[in-house]
Design a protein around this motif. Structure first.
Motif, PDB file in Angstrom:
ATOM      1  N   ARG A 128       8.386  25.518 -62.148  1.00  0.00           N
ATOM      2  CA  ARG A 128       9.859  25.964 -62.366  1.00  0.00           C
ATOM      3  C   ARG A 128      10.577  26.345 -63.193  1.00  0.00           C
ATOM      4  NH1 ARG A 128      11.922  24.699 -57.386  1.00  0.00           N
ATOM      5  NH2 ARG A 128      10.833  22.958 -57.460  1.00  0.00           N
ATOM      6  N   LEU A 129      10.593  28.065 -63.131  1.00  0.00           N
ATOM      7  CA  LEU A 129      10.735  28.683 -64.305  1.00  0.00           C
ATOM      8  C   LEU A 129      12.772  28.466 -63.933  1.00  0.00           C
ATOM      9  CD1 LEU A 129       8.677  31.631 -64.672  1.00  0.00           C
ATOM     10  CD2 LEU A 129       8.444  29.280 -65.482  1.00  0.00           C
ATOM     11  N   THR A 130      13.298  28.474 -63.072  1.00  0.00           N
ATOM     12  CA  THR A 130      14.280  28.478 -62.465  1.00  0.00           C
ATOM     13  C   THR A 130      14.495  27.516 -61.759  1.00  0.00           C
ATOM     14  OG1 THR A 130      14.349  29.775 -60.743  1.00  0.00           O
ATOM     15  CG2 THR A 130      15.240  30.987 -63.748  1.00  0.00           C
TER      16      THR A 130
ATOM     17  N   THR B  80      13.198  29.556 -58.750  1.00  0.00           N
ATOM     18  CA  THR B  80      11.775  29.234 -58.365  1.00  0.00           C
ATOM     19  C   THR B  80      10.492  28.420 -57.186  1.00  0.00           C
ATOM     20  OG1 THR B  80      11.907  29.654 -61.220  1.00  0.00           O
ATOM     21  CG2 THR B  80       9.952  29.487 -59.510  1.00  0.00           C
TER      22      THR B  80
ATOM     23  N   VAL C  96       7.555  27.062 -55.784  1.00  0.00           N
ATOM     24  CA  VAL C  96       6.465  26.142 -56.659  1.00  0.00           C
ATOM     25  C   VAL C  96       5.230  25.671 -55.521  1.00  0.00           C
ATOM     26  CG1 VAL C  96       7.422  26.457 -58.594  1.00  0.00           C
ATOM     27  CG2 VAL C  96       6.987  24.388 -57.341  1.00  0.00           C
TER      28      VAL C  96
ATOM     29  N   GLU D  66      14.305  34.097 -59.426  1.00  0.00           N
ATOM     30  CA  GLU D  66      13.105  32.770 -59.394  1.00  0.00           C
ATOM     31  C   GLU D  66      12.316  32.788 -61.287  1.00  0.00           C
ATOM     32  OE1 GLU D  66      10.183  32.904 -56.267  1.00  0.00           O
ATOM     33  OE2 GLU D  66      11.886  34.119 -55.160  1.00  0.00           O
ATOM     34  N   ILE D  67      12.723  33.970 -61.571  1.00  0.00           N
ATOM     35  CA  ILE D  67      12.057  34.214 -63.190  1.00  0.00           C
ATOM     36  C   ILE D  67      13.742  33.744 -64.111  1.00  0.00           C
ATOM     37  CG2 ILE D  67      11.467  36.083 -65.034  1.00  0.00           C
ATOM     38  CD1 ILE D  67       9.918  37.022 -62.908  1.00  0.00           C
TER      39      ILE D  67
ATOM     40  N   ASP E 209      13.013  38.341 -55.672  1.00  0.00           N
ATOM     41  CA  ASP E 209      13.156  37.465 -56.658  1.00  0.00           C
ATOM     42  C   ASP E 209      14.404  37.470 -57.030  1.00  0.00           C
ATOM     43  OD1 ASP E 209      13.146  35.969 -59.319  1.00  0.00           O
ATOM     44  OD2 ASP E 209      12.401  37.840 -59.904  1.00  0.00           O
TER      45      ASP E 209
ATOM     46  N   CYS F 281       6.826  34.418 -59.257  1.00  0.00           N
ATOM     47  CA  CYS F 281       8.055  34.126 -58.810  1.00  0.00           C
ATOM     48  C   CYS F 281       8.475  35.298 -59.668  1.00  0.00           C
ATOM     49  CB  CYS F 281       8.643  33.527 -60.019  1.00  0.00           C
ATOM     50  SG  CYS F 281       7.824  33.384 -61.553  1.00  0.00           S
ATOM     51  N   SER F 282       8.383  36.893 -59.432  1.00  0.00           N
ATOM     52  CA  SER F 282       8.124  38.267 -59.567  1.00  0.00           C
ATOM     53  C   SER F 282       8.339  38.912 -57.915  1.00  0.00           C
ATOM     54  CB  SER F 282       7.444  39.175 -59.964  1.00  0.00           C
ATOM     55  OG  SER F 282       5.886  38.879 -60.328  1.00  0.00           O
TER      56      SER F 282
END
Length: 158
Positions: free
Chosen positions: A63-65, A68, A70, A93-94, A90, A36-37
């Motif tokens: 899923r960070l946000t 993201t 996945v 996403e982070i 990105d 996700c980066s």
């Protein structure tokens, strides 16, 4: 701006540079998820196919946000686009509000060994349409690659 490498399934940030007063949470030596980066996507996309497939099979991806990605199939398609285009983004996403765009750094054998990125809360990373910033990133990517080629070991014959 960041310079990072892939270590295992994580991106390790080796260098961070920015304007005074910027409060981006990253720091040198920090590791973040690659999937996700923007830097991570460049590095994973450059892996040989078998290694890339192993990476995709080793989820689950968290899923960070809300943005993201996945799902392995969506990640696979995105990584193919990154591999072909040489540019990754990105889009929050982070972390929400954080956008990033990245390009590869190659060694004298044309292997992607690192990636550089520009990050911030501006539309730059989200849209990847800031031509001046993209050109600066492209020049930095080429400059680092050129420096690696120029300093290659003479005994290698390459």
């Amino acid at each position: 701006a960041h310079l990072g490498i892939l270590e295992g399934d994580m991106v390790t940030y080796l260098v961070k540079a920015g304007r005074a007063g910027e409060a981006l949470f990253t720091r040198e030596g920090m590791q973040l998820e690659a999937y996700c980066s923007a830097i991570g996507k460049i590095l994973v996309a450059a892996l040989p196919e078998a290694e890339r497939e192993t990476y995709l099979a080793n989820g689950p991806f968290i899923r960070l946000t809300p943005n993201t990605i996945v799902e392995p199939e969506r990640l696979r398609a995105m990584l193919e686009d990154v591999r072909e285009g040489g540019l990754s983004t990105d889009t929050e996403e982070i972390a929400e509000g954080l956008c990033c765009v990245a390009m590869p750094v190659r060694d004298c054998d044309d292997r992607v060994i690192a990636a550089i990125s520009l990050s911030g809360d501006s539309p730059l990373g989200c849209s990847a349409k800031d031509n001046a910033a993209l050109e600066a990133l492209r020049q930095a990517s080429w400059g680092l690659t050129h420096d690696l080629w120029r300093h290659r070991r003479p005994e290698s014959g390459k």
